[in-house]
Design a protein around this motif. Structure first.
Motif, PDB file in Angstrom:
ATOM      1  N   TRP A  47      41.896  34.757  36.423  1.00 58.31           N
ATOM      2  CA  TRP A  47      40.709  35.245  37.133  1.00 58.31           C
ATOM      3  C   TRP A  47      40.935  36.660  37.647  1.00 58.31           C
ATOM      4  O   TRP A  47      39.994  37.472  37.709  1.00 58.31           O
ATOM      5  CB  TRP A  47      40.334  34.302  38.268  1.00 58.31           C
ATOM      6  N   SER A  80      38.602  39.838  36.869  1.00 58.44           N
ATOM      7  CA  SER A  80      38.159  40.715  37.950  1.00 58.44           C
ATOM      8  C   SER A  80      38.504  42.175  37.672  1.00 58.44           C
ATOM      9  O   SER A  80      37.716  43.082  37.970  1.00 58.44           O
ATOM     10  CB  SER A  80      38.798  40.262  39.267  1.00 58.44           C
ATOM     11  N   THR A 103      34.748  36.940  40.856  1.00 53.86           N
ATOM     12  CA  THR A 103      35.856  36.410  40.040  1.00 53.86           C
ATOM     13  C   THR A 103      37.170  36.454  40.823  1.00 53.86           C
ATOM     14  O   THR A 103      38.015  35.567  40.661  1.00 53.86           O
ATOM     15  CB  THR A 103      35.985  37.210  38.732  1.00 53.86           C
ATOM     16  N   GLY A 104      37.328  37.470  41.673  1.00 56.73           N
ATOM     17  CA  GLY A 104      38.509  37.502  42.532  1.00 56.73           C
ATOM     18  C   GLY A 104      38.501  36.363  43.538  1.00 56.73           C
ATOM     19  O   GLY A 104      39.546  35.761  43.818  1.00 56.73           O
ATOM     20  N   MET A 122      33.402  41.760  40.109  1.00 60.50           N
ATOM     21  CA  MET A 122      34.794  41.892  40.514  1.00 60.50           C
ATOM     22  C   MET A 122      35.115  40.983  41.699  1.00 60.50           C
ATOM     23  O   MET A 122      36.150  40.288  41.713  1.00 60.50           O
ATOM     24  CB  MET A 122      35.073  43.352  40.889  1.00 60.50           C
ATOM     25  N   TYR A 181      36.230  38.093  51.024  1.00 58.85           N
ATOM     26  CA  TYR A 181      35.453  38.287  49.807  1.00 58.85           C
ATOM     27  C   TYR A 181      33.962  38.243  50.103  1.00 58.85           C
ATOM     28  O   TYR A 181      33.176  39.007  49.515  1.00 58.85           O
ATOM     29  CB  TYR A 181      35.828  37.217  48.781  1.00 58.85           C
TER      30      TYR A 181
END
Length: 275
Positions: free
Chosen positions: A156, A160, A138-139, A135, A96
């Motif tokens: 979540w 996302s 939140t992922g 995106m 991420y």
């Protein structure tokens, strides 16, 4: 122990499958880096930033995958029967962090080959990057709950997805607008890029949801396979397609190096020697 990878023991076959997948990802990105560096000299200056961004993506993603591959082999040791967790843990969170860098680059590349410049490029890039970061962030938060509470993982993930939809809506509008500056063949290639994006980016949420529908060692293998296919598709193959469109548009604009590398002018002429 935030990710399900740390919950299981792995057979030799399962462990090596993941190790090979991560290694394949590293190799694909490093090979593509060499290609993009070579091709950068043949792209017209107005598109050269797009090629440079491909190089940045390959370096960033490649380094993260090297780290992931090393962490995988360090976190698990063979106990005589299976591979079991050591005092280290494996985390997908690094992915991420990497996406915070690579996805803005990928989106900006698309805008450049769509011929956006100046304030239009800045405005669209800003909105795309903000929605992409929403995106990703939140992922990232959601995957922290995949072991403890999959309901929060889903919540979540849904948030996302909202940012994902917004991002793709902006991409779709940008492509519809940018296609007006292109001939039919080039606009068709741009649509192929869009469908590749939809395919590759759909694999990521499926991998995200593996703890919900396949919480097992086999599920971990599937998850890493999905990540690898998505990474190679959304970065390497995507970059190759973007580079070809940049070369094609450069050649159509009369840029001689692009025409030569695409075989659209004879090599060895006096004009070629002067260039």
């Amino acid at each position: 122990m935030k990710n399900i990878e740390n919950l299981f023991e792995y057979s030799v076959g399962q462990f090596e499958a993941i190790d090979h997948l991560l290694t394949m990802g590293v190799g694909a990105h490093l090979a593509a880096l060499v290609f993009f560096l070579i091709m950068s000299q043949f792209v017209a200056p107005k598109y050269r930033v797009a090629t440079a961004l491909s190089c940045i993506v390959m370096v960033s993603a490649g380094l993260i995958l090297v780290s992931q591959a090393g962490l995988w082999t360090d976190a698990f040791k063979f106990n005589g029967t299976n591979y079991s967790l050591t005092n280290l843990t494996f985390s997908n969170g690094f992915r991420y962090v990497n996406w915070m860098v690579t996805i803005p680059c990928l989106l900006t590349q698309l805008l450049i080959i769509l011929n956006f410049r100046g304030s239009a490029l800045k405005s669209k890039a800003t909105w795309l990057i903000l929605s992409a970061w929403g995106m990703i962030i939140t992922g990232y938060i959601g995957q922290l709950y995949e072991v403890e509470d999959t309901s929060k993982l889903m919540i979540w993930g849904a948030i996302s997805t909202v940012f994902f939809i917004i991002m793709n809506f902006i991409v779709g509008k940008a492509i519809a607008e940018g296609k007006k500056t292109m001939d039919a063949r080039t606009s068709g290639r741009v649509m192929n890029v869009f469908w590749l994006m939809m395919f590759a980016w759909t694999l990521y949420p499926i991998a995200y949801l593996v703890p919900v529908f396949m919480n097992s060692a086999d599920g971990v293998v599937l998850r890493q396979a999905l990540f690898t296919v998505a990474d190679i598709s959304s970065k390497v193959i995507y970059g190759l397609m973007i580079t070809y469109i940049a070369l094609d548009q450069s050649a159509k604009a009369g840029y001689l190096p692009a025409q030569k590398v695409l075989g659209r002018v004879a090599i060895g002429t006096d004009t070629d020697l002067r260039n």
